[in-house]
Design an enzyme around this catalytic site. Structure first.
Site, PDB file in Angstrom:
ATOM      1  N   ARG A   1       8.890 116.154  12.076  1.00  0.00           N
ATOM      2  CA  ARG A   1      10.142 115.411  12.180  1.00  0.00           C
ATOM      3  C   ARG A   1       9.929 114.264  13.160  1.00  0.00           C
ATOM      4  O   ARG A   1       8.892 114.174  13.816  1.00  0.00           O
ATOM      5  CB  ARG A   1      11.279 116.316  12.650  1.00  0.00           C
ATOM      6  CG  ARG A   1      11.168 116.747  14.088  1.00  0.00           C
ATOM      7  CD  ARG A   1      12.289 117.694  14.509  1.00  0.00           C
ATOM      8  NE  ARG A   1      13.553 116.982  14.691  1.00  0.00           N
ATOM      9  CZ  ARG A   1      14.565 117.459  15.441  1.00  0.00           C
ATOM     10  NH1 ARG A   1      14.440 118.623  16.066  1.00  0.00           N
ATOM     11  NH2 ARG A   1      15.687 116.785  15.557  1.00  0.00           N
ATOM     12  N   ARG A   2      10.918 113.389  13.268  1.00  0.00           N
ATOM     13  CA  ARG A   2      10.911 112.298  14.243  1.00  0.00           C
ATOM     14  C   ARG A   2       9.595 111.537  14.231  1.00  0.00           C
ATOM     15  O   ARG A   2       8.941 111.383  15.256  1.00  0.00           O
ATOM     16  CB  ARG A   2      11.149 112.859  15.640  1.00  0.00           C
ATOM     17  CG  ARG A   2      12.503 113.472  15.800  1.00  0.00           C
ATOM     18  CD  ARG A   2      12.685 114.041  17.176  1.00  0.00           C
ATOM     19  NE  ARG A   2      14.108 114.133  17.471  1.00  0.00           N
ATOM     20  CZ  ARG A   2      14.583 114.664  18.583  1.00  0.00           C
ATOM     21  NH1 ARG A   2      13.777 115.120  19.506  1.00  0.00           N
ATOM     22  NH2 ARG A   2      15.867 114.720  18.796  1.00  0.00           N
TER      23      ARG A   2
HETATM   24  C1  HEM Z   1      23.222 108.721   4.334  1.00  0.00           C
HETATM   25  C2  HEM Z   1      23.130 109.932   4.817  1.00  0.00           C
HETATM   26  C3  HEM Z   1      21.997 110.368   5.698  1.00  0.00           C
HETATM   27  C4  HEM Z   1      20.656 110.114   5.571  1.00  0.00           C
HETATM   28  C5  HEM Z   1      19.971 109.346   4.467  1.00  0.00           C
HETATM   29  C6  HEM Z   1      19.992 110.721   6.696  1.00  0.00           C
HETATM   30  C7  HEM Z   1      18.636 110.691   6.942  1.00  0.00           C
HETATM   31  C8  HEM Z   1      18.006 111.179   8.072  1.00  0.00           C
HETATM   32  C9  HEM Z   1      16.593 111.219   8.300  1.00  0.00           C
HETATM   33  C10 HEM Z   1      15.546 110.747   7.314  1.00  0.00           C
HETATM   34  C11 HEM Z   1      16.381 111.762   9.539  1.00  0.00           C
HETATM   35  C12 HEM Z   1      15.113 112.165  10.228  1.00  0.00           C
HETATM   36  C13 HEM Z   1      14.091 111.249  10.454  1.00  0.00           C
HETATM   37  C14 HEM Z   1      12.956 111.756  11.319  1.00  0.00           C
HETATM   38  O1  HEM Z   1      12.977 112.883  11.847  1.00  0.00           O
HETATM   39  O2  HEM Z   1      12.014 110.959  11.476  1.00  0.00           O
HETATM   40  C15 HEM Z   1      17.656 112.023  10.110  1.00  0.00           C
HETATM   41  C16 HEM Z   1      17.864 112.542  11.382  1.00  0.00           C
HETATM   42  C17 HEM Z   1      19.083 112.945  11.867  1.00  0.00           C
HETATM   43  N1  HEM Z   1      20.288 112.916  11.183  1.00  0.00           N
HETATM   44 FE1  HEM Z   1      20.607 112.133   9.336  1.00  0.00          FE
HETATM   45  N2  HEM Z   1      20.942 111.344   7.478  1.00  0.00           N
HETATM   46  C18 HEM Z   1      22.173 111.142   6.896  1.00  0.00           C
HETATM   47  C19 HEM Z   1      23.387 111.605   7.354  1.00  0.00           C
HETATM   48  C20 HEM Z   1      23.564 112.288   8.545  1.00  0.00           C
HETATM   49  C21 HEM Z   1      24.811 112.801   9.013  1.00  0.00           C
HETATM   50  C22 HEM Z   1      26.140 112.694   8.265  1.00  0.00           C
HETATM   51  C23 HEM Z   1      24.575 113.378  10.228  1.00  0.00           C
HETATM   52  C24 HEM Z   1      25.502 114.089  11.174  1.00  0.00           C
HETATM   53  C25 HEM Z   1      26.735 114.369  11.008  1.00  0.00           C
HETATM   54  C26 HEM Z   1      23.186 113.209  10.533  1.00  0.00           C
HETATM   55  C27 HEM Z   1      22.571 113.617  11.706  1.00  0.00           C
HETATM   56  C28 HEM Z   1      21.257 113.429  12.018  1.00  0.00           C
HETATM   57  C29 HEM Z   1      20.673 113.785  13.286  1.00  0.00           C
HETATM   58  C30 HEM Z   1      21.396 114.394  14.496  1.00  0.00           C
HETATM   59  C31 HEM Z   1      19.300 113.468  13.202  1.00  0.00           C
HETATM   60  C32 HEM Z   1      18.251 113.714  14.257  1.00  0.00           C
HETATM   61  C33 HEM Z   1      17.908 112.565  15.060  1.00  0.00           C
HETATM   62  C34 HEM Z   1      16.797 112.927  16.001  1.00  0.00           C
HETATM   63  O3  HEM Z   1      15.871 113.654  15.609  1.00  0.00           O
HETATM   64  O4  HEM Z   1      16.869 112.486  17.166  1.00  0.00           O
HETATM   65  N3  HEM Z   1      22.591 112.541   9.476  1.00  0.00           N
HETATM   66  N4  HEM Z   1      18.644 111.673   9.187  1.00  0.00           N
END
Ligand code: HEM
Ligand SMILES: [Cu+2]
Lengths: 40, 555
Positions: free
Chosen positions: B445-446
């Site tokens: 991840r990340r």
């Molecule tokens: C369009 C919708 C969404 C897409 C395409 C998406 C995509 C992603 C991706 C690809 C990652 C991880 C990337 C990585 O680890 O390198 C991520 C991390 C995350 N997403 Fe989403 N996500 C979406 C919606 C949401 C929603 C609605 C929430 C919360 C209510 C959310 C909360 C998070 C959180 C907390 C992380 C972690 C960040 C971190 O590791 O510091 N996401 N998302």
């Protein structure tokens, strides 16, 4: 328990649903467990 | 059949002034969703290897915006907006003083959010939403997030004061279910956020200001996760409020049991806090005995979770049978599949089945090694928070926003809302499914896109990253749809009356025992469990502290 209570609601579907849920959790857990045993 | 007095209760409206306060929170929540959702899409595109970010934006900067805006801001603001409306609706209009607390809380939170966001935007704080030391952000980033927490305490105090007032005015009676649930959630939030407040005030701020050189990384992570796990239940419990107290009304049924609902909330309060080590299972420096103990406490949440599942199935079955559903599962077809207020949260409930099963795997002590820091974890919380919680919030927005703006959800908007929920489910199944599978084969991840020097293992991950980008693109369509619907409900939908649905308790249910509302007992047990699970290991962590770490800015 109140005496004037009518007949209990029929909750057969609920029983099966919760059973499926438990089975799903156990199956996925054991799948991960075997993967773990395999690797570590 | 509804009696006249029940009809009168259905028409109870949230006071205009309280509604304005609730709406202010809802606005910020959906602005965060729009920006954060766009970031999510871009992340998946970058990770698929087909897209490079323009204008010198870094991947980790983007990920920090996404995580902070969606994980912290969207959730906290929507929850406060919903909770304010729920308390005002069920315990009565807030007093001027309580409402003032709400506004002070709102503005402090919003100043904090703005300050932190600026720091991320000028690339001074790409430390991801867990702000883990030894990555070091600008001190204003930490100060801003501390303000968000302080603001939430002040807003929360206003709502708790309403509850105390209600109890005084109605001695010997159980409080309204929704208000009780809000107070449980706020109690959990206040107790757990003390941990992150201590981390920020005594560790991260002095260190980022340069007053001290080094930070004790293990202690800071321990304080973070003392907060971080209850944080996820702080997101989830408002969804449970909707499931327990609102959905039965929407489907035309009754609450299966008021006592069971309260009991499960109390169990969540007790078993959500003394369990943060399940996020630190691979951390050296915590003895395995204490990890094991917290794993046992963690798995106790299976009990209230299954109570919830049982209670919901029973609510659905009783209602479906009353409508003429026959056989073991005939009741299922009778549910209101044309009503977005039901369908969106229902899909959320279904998503919680794999989400919960995955959670049990994550928490199973040694088995955590299988998934730790892989993108499986990201797949997991996109099911829990980004599907279960978020779809339930969308479902709630479809009556909450028009209730507060004096408008109605039209037939077309309702249809679009159902499509939105389906689009979200499809996109998330693809994205989260790919994340789970490829996480099991080690994809981290990340992580920005990388071929890891031509490694064959990393090459096998790429098709799954492409699948995530396809899922992410579909999800982004879902973001556009929900924003369109929310804008409609805020400013364009036809004027009219919309009900704030609150269900009645079933006549079959037992009377609620008052012991469930005895805070002396529950808070004592709650604090005793925390002291039990944390005192010895924290003393060990401090006594055997390794040399501290200086700050790093790796972006
Ligand atoms: C369009 C919708 C969404 C897409 C395409 C998406 C995509 C992603 C991706 C690809 C990652 C991880 C990337 C990585 O680890 O390198 C991520 C991390 C995350 N997403 Fe989403 N996500 C979406 C919606 C949401 C929603 C609605 C929430 C919360 C209510 C959310 C909360 C998070 C959180 C907390 C992380 C972690 C960040 C971190 O590791 O510091 N996401 N998302
Ligand atoms: Cu956790």
């Amino acid at each position: 328990m109140s005496k004037k209570r009518e007949k209990e609601p029929d909750l057969k579907g609920t029983l099966y649903s919760v059973g499926f849920l438990g089975a799903f959790i156990l199956i996925t857990w054991f799948m991960a467990f075997y993967l773990f045993i395999d690797r570590f | 059949m509804t009696t006249i007095s029940e009809r009168a209760k259905d028409l109870v409206k949230v006071d205009k002034r309280d509604g304005k306060l609730a709406l202010a929170h809802v606005y910020v929540a959906f602005i965060a969703l729009a920006i954060g959702g766009l970031c999510g899409l871009l992340q998946t595109l970058v990770r698929s290897g087909t897209f490079t970010l323009p204008w010198g934006i870094g991947y980790y900067q983007l990920l920090t915006i996404h995580g902070v805006l969606l994980g912290l801001i969207l959730t906290t603001y929507f929850i406060f907006g919903f909770q304010i409306a729920a308390v005002s609706r069920t315990a009565g209009t807030l007093t001027d003083k309580q409402r003032l607390y709400g506004w002070i809380g709102f503005w402090i939170m919003t100043i904090g959010t703005t300050a932190s966001s600026i720091m991320i935007l000028i690339n001074e704080a790409s430390v991801l939403y867990t702000f883990y030391a030894p990555l070091q952000a600008h001190w204003i980033f930490y100060a801003g997030l501390a303000l968000v927490i302080v603001g939430s305490w002040i807003g929360g105090a206003g709502l708790i004061s309403k509850y105390v007032e209600w109890r005084k005015a109605n001695p010997g009676q159980p409080s309204p279910l929704l208000t009780f649930m809000v107070v449980v959630n706020l109690s959990m939030w206040i107790i757990c956020s003390l941990g992150v407040a201590v981390e920020v005030l005594f560790q991260l701020l002095p260190w980022s200001l340069g007053w001290v050189d080094k930070v004790d990384v293990l202690l800071s992570r321990t304080l973070f996760w003392y907060f971080g796990h209850p944080l996820v239940y702080f997101w989830l419990l408002p969804a449970y409020m909707v499931w327990y107290a609102v959905i039965p009304k929407i489907i035309g049924g009754k609450i299966f049991s008021d006592s069971l609902a309260r009991l499960s909330f109390i169990l969540f309060l007790l078993f959500s806090i003394p369990v943060g080590f399940h996020h630190q299972l691979t951390e050296p420096g915590i003895s395995s005995f204490w990890k094991f103990l917290q794993v046992v406490l963690t798995l106790m949440v299976v009990i209230p979770s299954l109570l919830t599942a049982f209670s919901l199935f029973a609510t659905f079955e009783i209602r479906g049978r009353a409508l003429g559903g026959k056989g073991v599962f005939g009741w299922f077809k009778q549910l209101p599949w044309g009503d977005a207020r039901f369908v969106a949260p229902f899909i959320g409930m279904v998503a919680f089945i794999p989400a919960g099963a995955g959670g049990i795997i994550n928490a199973s002590h040694q088995m955590n090694q299988l998934i730790h820091n892989t993108i499986w974890v990201t797949g997991h919380f996109h099911l829990t928070v980004a599907t279960t919680v978020v779809l339930t919030f969308f479902g709630a927005a479809y009556w909450l926003i028009p209730h507060l703006t004096g408008r109605v959800l039209t037939k077309q908007m309702n249809r679009l809302a159902i499509i939105q929920a389906i689009v979200w489910a499809v996109g998330m199944s693809i994205m989260s499914g790919a994340m789970h599978i490829v996480g099991l084969s080690g994809a981290p991840r990340r992580s920005d896109f990388s071929t890891y020097g031509g490694s064959t293992q990393a090459a096998e991950w790429i098709p799954y990253q492409v699948a995530q980008a396809i899922g992410g693109t579909i999800l982004f369509i879902g973001i556009v749809l929900i924003i369109y619907i929310v804008v409609n409900l805020l400013w364009f939908a036809p004027k009219g009356e919309t009900e704030f649905p609150v269900a009645e308790v079933s006549e079959h249910a037992e009377k609620t025992p008052m012991v469930l509302e005895n805070w002396k007992i529950w808070l004592t047990i709650c604090i005793a469990l925390i002291l039990f699970a944390y005192t010895v290991p924290v003393i060990e962590i401090i006594q055997n502290a390794p040399p501290g770490s200086k700050g790093y800015k790796l972006w």
